[in-house]
Design an enzyme around this catalytic site. Structure first.
Site, mmCIF file in Angstrom:
data_model
loop_
_atom_site.group_PDB
_atom_site.id
_atom_site.type_symbol
_atom_site.label_atom_id
_atom_site.label_comp_id
_atom_site.label_asym_id
_atom_site.label_seq_id
_atom_site.Cartn_x
_atom_site.Cartn_y
_atom_site.Cartn_z
ATOM 1 N N ASP A 43 2.695 -0.247 1.789
ATOM 2 C CA ASP A 43 3.113 -0.585 0.423
ATOM 3 C C ASP A 43 2.880 -2.076 0.161
ATOM 4 O OD1 ASP A 43 5.171 -1.645 1.902
ATOM 5 O OD2 ASP A 43 6.784 -0.609 0.844
ATOM 6 N N SER A 44 2.388 -2.787 1.191
ATOM 7 C CA SER A 44 1.948 -4.174 0.984
ATOM 8 C C SER A 44 0.808 -4.219 -0.030
ATOM 9 C CB SER A 44 1.499 -4.805 2.305
ATOM 10 O OG SER A 44 0.551 -3.987 2.964
ATOM 11 N N ASP A 82 2.602 4.910 3.721
ATOM 12 C CA ASP A 82 3.892 4.215 3.675
ATOM 13 C C ASP A 82 4.750 4.782 2.545
ATOM 14 O OD1 ASP A 82 5.598 2.291 4.608
ATOM 15 O OD2 ASP A 82 4.424 0.577 3.889
ATOM 16 N N LYS A 110 5.236 6.693 7.002
ATOM 17 C CA LYS A 110 6.057 5.633 7.603
ATOM 18 C C LYS A 110 7.313 5.430 6.766
ATOM 19 C CE LYS A 110 4.842 1.060 7.566
ATOM 20 N NZ LYS A 110 5.970 0.469 6.797
ATOM 21 N N GLU A 112 10.742 2.963 6.327
ATOM 22 C CA GLU A 112 11.440 1.718 6.686
ATOM 23 C C GLU A 112 12.911 2.000 6.952
ATOM 24 O OE1 GLU A 112 11.039 -1.826 4.302
ATOM 25 O OE2 GLU A 112 8.860 -1.629 4.254
ATOM 26 N N GLU A 174 8.592 -5.090 13.250
ATOM 27 C CA GLU A 174 8.103 -6.241 12.481
ATOM 28 C C GLU A 174 8.981 -7.472 12.686
ATOM 29 O OE1 GLU A 174 7.111 -5.477 8.384
ATOM 30 O OE2 GLU A 174 6.705 -7.602 7.988
HETATM 31 O O1 KIV Z 1 3.180 -2.351 4.077
HETATM 32 C C1 KIV Z 1 2.706 -2.807 5.120
HETATM 33 O O2 KIV Z 1 1.589 -3.334 5.170
HETATM 34 C C2 KIV Z 1 3.521 -2.707 6.320
HETATM 35 C C3 KIV Z 1 3.078 -3.479 7.529
HETATM 36 C C4 KIV Z 1 3.478 -4.904 7.374
HETATM 37 C C5 KIV Z 1 3.589 -2.901 8.778
HETATM 38 O O3 KIV Z 1 4.529 -2.075 6.312
#
Ligand code: KIV
Length: 248
Positions: A43-44, A82, A110, A112, A174
Site C-alpha cells: 500500500d506504499s 497488501d 499481507k 498489518e 519492519e
Molecule cells: O507497503 C509496503 O510497501 C510495505 C513494505 C514497507 C513492507 O508494507
C-alpha cells in the site's frame, strides 16, 4: 511461481528470500525478469505512485487495479497483495477483500498487525497470509524504530509467535533492532522478511522506488539505492526535449 509452502521451505535450507514491491505491469515485468522470489503490491503505492502522504489514503479500488496489473506483468511470480487500511476491519470484511485479491491473481495477502480474529478467519478459509509486525505504517504515530524498549520488544516477539501459531507462512518485520529480528527469526517457523530488521532475517523486502532511486526524496535509513533511475529518467527526457527543440 513459488507457493507459500515452497517459500517456507527455504527457511530449512537457509536460502534467503527476496521480495520487492511493484505496483504496475512494467515494473512487475522487470522484477520477474530479475528473478525476485516475491513481489509485494504494497500500500506504499499511495506514496510512491499516487503522491499521497499516508498509506491510509487509498483503499481496495486502487489496490485491486494495481494488483491486477502486477499479476499480468509477473504471471510466474508469487504476488503478495497488501490489505489496505480498514479493509481488514473485521474477519468477514477481510475475507471478502482477500478473496477479491486472490480473484485478480494474488498468491497471498499481507496484514498489518493482528486485527482481532482476522488472520484466524482467513487461514480457516485457506487464504495464505503474510503477517507484518514492528513498524506498522497504517496506524503508526511516527516512523521511529519499534521494539527498542524491553517491553515493546517482548510485545513484538509475542505477536510474531502468535501469527506463527496461526500458520502465517511469512512475517514482514519492519524497522526493529537487529537483535530482535534475529531472535524472532530463530524462534518462529515462518519465514521472516526484514525491512530494517537487521541482516539475519530469512529474507528482505525493499520498496522498488527506494531501491531503484526512482524519486529524489529521502529514503529510509535501512533502504539501499542500487541505481539512480530518477537521474537517468530526467537525463533521458531532457535529451528528448532538446531533440524536439532542435527540430529533430
Ligand atoms: O507497503 C509496503 O510497501 C510495505 C513494505 C514497507 C513492507 O508494507
Amino acid at each position: 511461481m513459488l507457493t507459500p509452502e515452497q517459500i517456507k521451505a527455504k527457511k530449512t535450507t537457509g536460502e534467503k528470500v527476496s521480495m520487492i514491491t511493484s505496483y504496475d505491469f512494467a515494473f512487475a515485468r522487470m522484477a520477474e525478469a530479475a528473478g525476485v522470489d516475491q513481489i509485494l503490491v504494497g500500500d506504499s503505492l499511495a506514496n510512491t505512485m499516487l503522491g499521497y502522504k499516508s498509506t491510509r489514503e487509498i483503499g481496495m479500488t486502487e489496490m485491486l487495479i494495481f494488483t491486477a496489473a502486477v499479476c499480468r506483468g509477473a504471471p510466474n511470480t508469487h504476488v503478495v497483495a497488501d490489505m489496505p487500511y480498514r479493509s481488514d476491519k473485521d474477519p468477514q470484511t477481510a475475507y471478502d477483500n482477500a478473496r477479491r485479491f486472490m480473484d485478480v491473481g494474488a498468491s497471498s495477502v499481507k496484514i498489518e498487525g493482528t486485527p482481532a480474529g482476522v488472520i484466524e478467519f482467513l487461514r480457516s478459509h485457506d487464504i495464505p497470509v503474510c503477517a507484518h509486525l514492528g513498524l506498522l505504517p497504517q496506524t503508526a504515530e511516527n516512523f521511529k524504530q519499534k521494539g527498542k524498549t524491553e517491553e515493546e520488544a517482548a510485545a513484538i516477539e509475542a505477536q510474531a509467535k502468535f501469527v506463527d501459531s496461526l500458520d502465517c507462512f511469512e512475517t514482514v518485520l519492519e524497522h526493529i533492532p537487529e537483535e530482535l529480528g534475529t531472535r524472532i527469526t530463530r524462534e518462529v517457523g515462518s519465514v521472516t522478511i526484514g525491512i530494517g530488521g537487521g541482516k539475519f532475517t530469512d529474507g528482505h523486502v525493499l520498496v522498488m522506488h527506494d531501491a531503484l532511486g526512482m524519486h529524489n526524496g529521502k529514503i529510509p535509513p535501512f533502504a539501499t539505492k542500487f541505481v539512480d533511475m530518477y537521474a537517468l529518467g530526467v537525463e533521458g527526457i531532457k535529451k528528448y526535449v532538446d531533440s524536439v527543440k532542435a527540430g529533430l
